[in-house]
Design a protein around this motif. Structure first.
Motif, PDB file in Angstrom:
ATOM      1  N   ASN A   1       0.835  -1.207   0.000  1.00 35.98           N
ATOM      2  CA  ASN A   1       0.000   0.000   0.000  1.00 35.98           C
ATOM      3  C   ASN A   1       0.869   1.256   0.000  1.00 35.98           C
ATOM      4  OD1 ASN A   1      -2.538  -1.121  -0.136  1.00 35.98           O
ATOM      5  ND2 ASN A   1      -2.823  -1.216   2.087  1.00 35.98           N
ATOM      6  N   ILE A   2       1.935   1.234   0.801  1.00 33.13           N
ATOM      7  CA  ILE A   2       2.868   2.368   0.832  1.00 33.13           C
ATOM      8  C   ILE A   2       3.545   2.517  -0.531  1.00 33.13           C
ATOM      9  CG2 ILE A   2       4.993   3.265   1.876  1.00 33.13           C
ATOM     10  CD1 ILE A   2       4.161   1.719   4.448  1.00 33.13           C
ATOM     11  N   THR A   3       3.897   1.386  -1.135  1.00 35.06           N
ATOM     12  CA  THR A   3       4.539   1.406  -2.454  1.00 35.06           C
ATOM     13  C   THR A   3       3.609   2.018  -3.501  1.00 35.06           C
ATOM     14  OG1 THR A   3       5.788  -0.585  -1.886  1.00 35.06           O
ATOM     15  CG2 THR A   3       5.651  -0.023  -4.207  1.00 35.06           C
ATOM     16  N   LEU A   4       2.349   1.651  -3.477  1.00 34.56           N
ATOM     17  CA  LEU A   4       1.380   2.218  -4.425  1.00 34.56           C
ATOM     18  C   LEU A   4       1.246   3.727  -4.228  1.00 34.56           C
ATOM     19  CD1 LEU A   4      -1.345  -0.577  -4.305  1.00 34.56           C
ATOM     20  CD2 LEU A   4      -0.018   0.107  -6.331  1.00 34.56           C
ATOM     21  N   ASN A   5       1.218   4.152  -2.981  1.00 32.94           N
ATOM     22  CA  ASN A   5       1.170   5.590  -2.706  1.00 32.94           C
ATOM     23  C   ASN A   5       2.433   6.272  -3.209  1.00 32.94           C
ATOM     24  OD1 ASN A   5       0.142   8.030  -1.576  1.00 32.94           O
ATOM     25  ND2 ASN A   5       1.446   7.730   0.214  1.00 32.94           N
ATOM     26  N   GLY A   6       3.577   5.612  -3.009  1.00 34.83           N
ATOM     27  CA  GLY A   6       4.842   6.163  -3.499  1.00 34.83           C
ATOM     28  C   GLY A   6       4.865   6.291  -5.006  1.00 34.83           C
ATOM     29  N   LEU A   7       4.292   5.318  -5.709  1.00 32.43           N
ATOM     30  CA  LEU A   7       4.225   5.386  -7.170  1.00 32.43           C
ATOM     31  C   LEU A   7       3.331   6.539  -7.623  1.00 32.43           C
ATOM     32  CD1 LEU A   7       3.946   1.587  -8.051  1.00 32.43           C
ATOM     33  CD2 LEU A   7       5.888   3.095  -8.513  1.00 32.43           C
ATOM     34  N   ARG A   8       2.180   6.675  -6.959  1.00 32.14           N
ATOM     35  CA  ARG A   8       1.273   7.775  -7.307  1.00 32.14           C
ATOM     36  C   ARG A   8       1.945   9.123  -7.104  1.00 32.14           C
ATOM     37  NH1 ARG A   8      -2.566   4.564  -4.560  1.00 32.14           N
ATOM     38  NH2 ARG A   8      -2.206   5.787  -2.668  1.00 32.14           N
TER      39      ARG A   8
ATOM     40  N   VAL B   1       7.203  -4.590  -8.160  1.00 29.56           N
ATOM     41  CA  VAL B   1       7.335  -5.723  -9.069  1.00 29.56           C
ATOM     42  C   VAL B   1       7.968  -6.916  -8.350  1.00 29.56           C
ATOM     43  CG1 VAL B   1       8.487  -6.560 -11.154  1.00 29.56           C
ATOM     44  CG2 VAL B   1       7.412  -4.296 -11.142  1.00 29.56           C
ATOM     45  N   THR B   2       8.987  -6.662  -7.545  1.00 29.85           N
ATOM     46  CA  THR B   2       9.692  -7.728  -6.841  1.00 29.85           C
ATOM     47  C   THR B   2       8.777  -8.475  -5.871  1.00 29.85           C
ATOM     48  OG1 THR B   2      11.790  -6.540  -7.015  1.00 29.85           O
ATOM     49  CG2 THR B   2      11.647  -8.255  -5.336  1.00 29.85           C
ATOM     50  N   PHE B   3       7.884  -7.739  -5.205  1.00 29.03           N
ATOM     51  CA  PHE B   3       7.019  -8.348  -4.190  1.00 29.03           C
ATOM     52  C   PHE B   3       5.567  -8.481  -4.653  1.00 29.03           C
ATOM     53  CE2 PHE B   3      10.597  -6.681  -1.772  1.00 29.03           C
ATOM     54  CZ  PHE B   3      10.863  -7.723  -0.884  1.00 29.03           C
ATOM     55  N   SER B   4       5.335  -8.394  -5.971  1.00 24.68           N
ATOM     56  CA  SER B   4       3.964  -8.424  -6.499  1.00 24.68           C
ATOM     57  C   SER B   4       3.242  -9.740  -6.217  1.00 24.68           C
ATOM     58  CB  SER B   4       3.967  -8.140  -8.005  1.00 24.68           C
ATOM     59  OG  SER B   4       4.722  -9.121  -8.694  1.00 24.68           O
ATOM     60  N   THR B   5       3.999 -10.817  -5.972  1.00 25.00           N
ATOM     61  CA  THR B   5       3.358 -12.106  -5.669  1.00 25.00           C
ATOM     62  C   THR B   5       2.598 -12.046  -4.344  1.00 25.00           C
ATOM     63  OG1 THR B   5       5.435 -12.887  -4.679  1.00 25.00           O
ATOM     64  CG2 THR B   5       5.007 -13.494  -6.980  1.00 25.00           C
ATOM     65  N   HIS B   6       2.922 -11.055  -3.504  1.00 26.83           N
ATOM     66  CA  HIS B   6       2.233 -10.896  -2.217  1.00 26.83           C
ATOM     67  C   HIS B   6       1.057  -9.926  -2.312  1.00 26.83           C
ATOM     68  CE1 HIS B   6       5.368 -13.041   0.062  1.00 26.83           C
ATOM     69  NE2 HIS B   6       6.240 -12.423  -0.721  1.00 26.83           N
ATOM     70  N   ALA B   7       0.847  -9.335  -3.497  1.00 25.09           N
ATOM     71  CA  ALA B   7      -0.194  -8.322  -3.659  1.00 25.09           C
ATOM     72  C   ALA B   7      -1.584  -8.950  -3.738  1.00 25.09           C
ATOM     73  CB  ALA B   7       0.071  -7.492  -4.907  1.00 25.09           C
ATOM     74  N   THR B   8      -2.561  -8.254  -3.184  1.00 26.07           N
ATOM     75  CA  THR B   8      -3.954  -8.682  -3.318  1.00 26.07           C
ATOM     76  C   THR B   8      -4.453  -8.317  -4.716  1.00 26.07           C
ATOM     77  OG1 THR B   8      -4.851  -6.569  -2.542  1.00 26.07           O
ATOM     78  CG2 THR B   8      -4.322  -8.242  -0.867  1.00 26.07           C
TER      79      THR B   8
ATOM     80  N   GLN C   1      -4.827  -4.590  -5.005  1.00 25.96           N
ATOM     81  CA  GLN C   1      -3.554  -3.884  -5.150  1.00 25.96           C
ATOM     82  C   GLN C   1      -3.004  -4.022  -6.567  1.00 25.96           C
ATOM     83  OE1 GLN C   1      -1.566  -5.818  -1.855  1.00 25.96           O
ATOM     84  NE2 GLN C   1      -1.685  -3.968  -0.573  1.00 25.96           N
ATOM     85  N   LEU C   2      -3.119  -5.212  -7.150  1.00 26.40           N
ATOM     86  CA  LEU C   2      -2.682  -5.414  -8.532  1.00 26.40           C
ATOM     87  C   LEU C   2      -3.510  -4.583  -9.494  1.00 26.40           C
ATOM     88  CD1 LEU C   2      -2.073  -9.286  -8.542  1.00 26.40           C
ATOM     89  CD2 LEU C   2      -0.328  -7.500  -8.762  1.00 26.40           C
ATOM     90  N   ASN C   3      -4.810  -4.518  -9.256  1.00 27.38           N
ATOM     91  CA  ASN C   3      -5.685  -3.716 -10.122  1.00 27.38           C
ATOM     92  C   ASN C   3      -5.310  -2.236 -10.041  1.00 27.38           C
ATOM     93  OD1 ASN C   3      -7.146  -5.931 -10.993  1.00 27.38           O
ATOM     94  ND2 ASN C   3      -8.795  -5.672  -9.486  1.00 27.38           N
ATOM     95  N   GLU C   4      -5.007  -1.773  -8.832  1.00 29.55           N
ATOM     96  CA  GLU C   4      -4.612  -0.375  -8.661  1.00 29.55           C
ATOM     97  C   GLU C   4      -3.288  -0.089  -9.366  1.00 29.55           C
ATOM     98  OE1 GLU C   4      -3.794   2.892  -5.089  1.00 29.55           O
ATOM     99  OE2 GLU C   4      -4.741   0.963  -4.634  1.00 29.55           O
ATOM    100  N   TYR C   5      -2.352  -1.022  -9.262  1.00 35.20           N
ATOM    101  CA  TYR C   5      -1.057  -0.885  -9.935  1.00 35.20           C
ATOM    102  C   TYR C   5      -1.238  -0.839 -11.458  1.00 35.20           C
ATOM    103  CZ  TYR C   5       3.658  -2.045 -11.542  1.00 35.20           C
ATOM    104  OH  TYR C   5       4.880  -2.041 -12.186  1.00 35.20           O
TER     105      TYR C   5
ATOM    106  N   ASN D   1      -0.481   2.367 -14.155  1.00 32.68           N
ATOM    107  CA  ASN D   1       0.374   2.267 -15.332  1.00 32.68           C
ATOM    108  C   ASN D   1      -0.395   2.544 -16.621  1.00 32.68           C
ATOM    109  OD1 ASN D   1       3.301   1.240 -14.758  1.00 32.68           O
ATOM    110  ND2 ASN D   1       2.005   0.161 -13.302  1.00 32.68           N
ATOM    111  N   LYS D   2      -1.657   2.157 -16.657  1.00 32.68           N
ATOM    112  CA  LYS D   2      -2.501   2.448 -17.821  1.00 32.68           C
ATOM    113  C   LYS D   2      -2.682   3.956 -17.984  1.00 32.68           C
ATOM    114  CE  LYS D   2      -7.227   1.865 -19.531  1.00 32.68           C
ATOM    115  NZ  LYS D   2      -8.574   1.294 -19.238  1.00 32.68           N
ATOM    116  N   THR D   3      -2.906   4.639 -16.870  1.00 38.48           N
ATOM    117  CA  THR D   3      -3.066   6.102 -16.904  1.00 38.48           C
ATOM    118  C   THR D   3      -1.791   6.777 -17.409  1.00 38.48           C
ATOM    119  OG1 THR D   3      -4.640   6.028 -15.067  1.00 38.48           O
ATOM    120  CG2 THR D   3      -3.561   8.137 -15.505  1.00 38.48           C
ATOM    121  N   ILE D   4      -0.648   6.298 -16.920  1.00 36.03           N
ATOM    122  CA  ILE D   4       0.636   6.861 -17.348  1.00 36.03           C
ATOM    123  C   ILE D   4       0.839   6.636 -18.842  1.00 36.03           C
ATOM    124  CG2 ILE D   4       3.151   6.658 -17.130  1.00 36.03           C
ATOM    125  CD1 ILE D   4       2.704   5.972 -14.171  1.00 36.03           C
ATOM    126  N   LEU D   5       0.537   5.420 -19.314  1.00 34.02           N
ATOM    127  CA  LEU D   5       0.700   5.104 -20.730  1.00 34.02           C
ATOM    128  C   LEU D   5      -0.192   5.972 -21.599  1.00 34.02           C
ATOM    129  CD1 LEU D   5       1.969   3.336 -22.905  1.00 34.02           C
ATOM    130  CD2 LEU D   5       0.145   1.662 -22.519  1.00 34.02           C
TER     131      LEU D   5
END
Length: 293
Positions: A224-231, A250-257, A260-264, A268-272
């Motif tokens: 969650n902190i990582t997602l906020n950091g990306l935003r 990306v390294t810890f994405s296997t632990h994402a809900t 969280q993956l949908n938000e990530y 990235n879609k918005t950035i693209l």
């Protein structure tokens, strides 16, 4: 011609200061050491020239074109060099820098602004001595450092949190109690920063907070902190921070809900989509690229 050289030196001092801030933002540590030394040599030369002229009862060099007091440049150059050396693991060199800006009261003709800068760098010297002690594993000074942050200027909050996190990660210590001391203040931060140095501190504290939580197995909170950091790094146009934080996710994405993956993916879609607005002849429809005329 000599007068022209002096004026050029004053301009160089302003320019070197701006470049040094930019190199800090980009984390170019070796370059920072080189530029900080040039800045220190330049301001020292200007100060000594004025002292010589005063002794000879000659007109002093006009320092009105400097953006800050002469004392500021002495202190700033050594603070930035010390930060760079610290990041490269040269703690002895960092302590030498701290000694140089811990007491700048020896200077003549400081004025009110100069005196304020001297006091500020004296405070920074105390803070950065704590920093080195903690990074060297002397965690017994942490309670004293926490109190120092409480009593210090507001600008010391993020550098202080970064120090606490770095020392905890490096020395494998739990500092949850110290972070809780500043939880309300950290949650109140809105990330509305303009200066590159403040952006660097803000994004780095999120990166390290995520790293600390990952290291302690708190994957949900860390992601969650990582997602906020990306935003926030995207919002603040901090590419350096975005790369580091994205690598964490990306390294810890296997632990994402799933959420969280949908938000990530949505981020990235918005950035693209934003990037492709500047591309001619192609459009992203949400799932594929479409050629347009």
């Amino acid at each position: 011609m000599f007068k022209s050289a002096i004026l050029e030196s004053v301009s160089d001092i302003n320019l070197l200061t701006d470049i040094l801030k930019e190199e800090f933002s980009n984390e170019n540590w070796e370059s920072m050491v080189h530029i900080a030394d040039k800045l220190y040599t330049s301001i020292k030369g200007l100060y000594e020239e004025n002292q010589l002229r005063q002794a000879k009862e000659q007109p002093r060099v006009d320092t009105g074109r400097l953006k800050r007091s002469v004392a500021f440049y002495f202190g700033f150059s050594m603070v930035m060099k010390g930060i760079a050396l610290q990041k490269m693991g040269d703690y002895e060199g960092t302590r030498d820098c701290i000694e140089k800006y811990s007491e700048l009261g020896w200077m003549y003709g400081l004025g009110e602004e100069g005196q304020a800068d001297v006091a500020h760098f004296k405070m920074l010297a105390r803070a950065n001595t704590y920093v080195l002690d903690l990074l060297e594993g002397k965690m017994d000074v942490l309670p004293e450092y926490v109190q120092f942050i409480h009593n210090a200027e507001e600008v010391e909050l993020l550098p202080g949190i970064i120090t606490i996190l770095e020392s905890a990660i490096k020395n494998n210590h739990n500092v949850d109690w110290a972070l809780e001391e500043f939880e309300i203040q950290l949650n109140a931060l809105d990330g509305e920063y303009e200066e590159e140095a403040n952006i660097r501190y803000y994004i780095d504290h999120l990166y390290l907070m995520a790293l600390y939580n990952f290291k302690n197995g708190r994957y949900f909170n860390a992601l969650n902190i990582t997602l906020n950091g990306l935003r926030m790094s995207d919002k603040l146009k901090d590419d350096t921070g975005y790369k580091k934080i994205n690598a964490l996710f990306v390294t810890f994405s296997t632990h994402a809900t799933k959420e969280q993956l949908n938000e990530y993916n949505a981020l990235n879609k918005t950035i693209l989509e934003r990037v492709l607005k500047d591309e001619k002849g192609i459009r992203f429809d949400g799932s594929s690229f479409v050629s347009v005329r």
